[in-house]
Design an enzyme around this catalytic site. Structure first.
Site, PDB file in Angstrom:
ATOM      1  N   THR A 132      29.009 -19.488 -39.120  1.00 45.26           N
ATOM      2  CA  THR A 132      29.878 -18.938 -38.081  1.00 45.26           C
ATOM      3  C   THR A 132      31.313 -19.393 -38.283  1.00 45.26           C
ATOM      4  OG1 THR A 132      28.020 -18.948 -36.536  1.00 45.26           O
ATOM      5  CG2 THR A 132      30.223 -18.747 -35.590  1.00 45.26           C
ATOM      6  N   GLU A 158      27.671 -25.490 -29.280  1.00 45.60           N
ATOM      7  CA  GLU A 158      28.283 -24.409 -30.047  1.00 45.60           C
ATOM      8  C   GLU A 158      29.612 -24.857 -30.659  1.00 45.60           C
ATOM      9  OE1 GLU A 158      25.901 -22.551 -30.658  1.00 45.60           O
ATOM     10  OE2 GLU A 158      26.391 -20.598 -29.776  1.00 45.60           O
TER      11      GLU A 158
END
Length: 309
Positions: free
Chosen positions: A183, A130
């Site tokens: 993101t 991530e």
């Protein structure tokens, strides 16, 4: 004799669940990636196949490779791994594409090594994937993918994750307008300070949502699906967000919000029949404005990653 190869399903996830930015997430049952991971005598990690999305296959540029290396660095294993990734979750969709690859790699490697690591340790490794994808090692997608169901990240330092039960009749509807919102980009527009008034509202909703999930109180779940901090800013990036949300709630959804960083929009409903009615109302909005979309109706995935035969 232990297997040297494993094929798995890696679920899509909804992060934030409106009020729980970076701390709440849930795993879906009907959409996800598939991966094949095999143990090899040659050390290191190689991505040998990647289908469905145009993503890097170089180990250090792929979230599965980076997460897997984090596990290997903490292991005394003399083995390496080959990874095949079959992407059904589009990158930048807002339903945990990078989390599926990151968690799938570490979960499968752990299985093939006879489970030396706990689930919380696997979350830490997957968070490194991530970090590569978004610049931030957040756990709100990887935690539900690994634990299943709803999860609360009570603390990041030290990492403390609380699995939360899901009411039997709860279903999710997710619509993905065919635009990409990275993101990393959607984080850049967020404010770094909030008012005490907004903070109090948000803390109340997080507590209410968790309480509603534990007590099967669908009305409380619905009242708690409010975001006073992130949604007003990020929704600007999503075409027709307000219209989709209002139509979903008018069709019976308990609540509706942005899935992760967007552009996907999620709604939670009591019973599949209502979730499908909500899906129809969402589709109608995008049909009317000529925006292509994908849509998913799913029960909550209570087990997370699973082995495929």
């Amino acid at each position: 004799m232990k297997p040297n190869e494993i094929k798995i399903f890696c679920p899509a996830t909804i992060a934030n669940i409106s009020c729980g930015f970076d701390v709440l997430g849930v795993a879906l049952d009907s959409v996800g990636d598939e991966m094949v991971v095999r143990k090899t005598s040659e050390k290191g990690i190689r991505i040998t196949k990647l289908q469905g999305q145009d993503l890097p296959m170089e180990t250090l540029k792929n979230v599965a490779g980076v997460a897997g290396l984090a596990l290997l660095e903490s292991s005394d294993s003399q083995y390496g791994f080959e990874i095949e990734i079959y992407k059904n979750i589009k990158a930048g969709s807002g339903i945990g594409s990078s989390a599926a690859s990151s968690t799938g790699a570490v979960w499968a490697m752990n299985e093939l090594l006879d489970k030396p690591f706990s689930t919380i340790e696997l979350v830490k490794f997957a968070m490194e994937g991530e970090r590569l994808a978004s610049g931030v090692a957040h756990a709100d997608n990887v935690a539900p993918a690994l634990f299943g169901g709803f999860t609360l990240v009570r603390s990041y330092e030290p990492l403390d994750i609380i699995p939360i039960p899901s009411p039997e009749e709860l279903f999710a509807t997710v619509i993905h307008p065919q635009i990409e919102v990275k993101t990393s980009d959607s984080r850049k527009i967020l404010k770094t300070n909030i008012t005490l008034k907004d903070g109090i509202k948000q803390w109340g909703n997080v507590g209410g949502l968790v309480a509603g999930l534990y007590t099967n109180d669908y009305d409380l779940i619905g009242r708690s699906l409010e975001d006073h901090i992130v949604e007003p800013i990020r929704s600007i990036l999503i075409p027709e967000f307000d219209k989709v949300k209002s139509e979903a709630i008018a069709s019976g959804a308990l609540g509706c919000g942005i899935s992760g960083s967007g552009p996907s929009i999620f709604a939670l409903s009591r019973r599949e029949k209502i979730a499908r009615k909500v899906a129809d109302s969402m589709k109608e909005v995008y049909k009317n404005v000529g925006i292509d979309y994908e849509i998913h109706v799913s029960k909550i995935n209570s087990s997370g990653i699973k082995i495929l035969e």
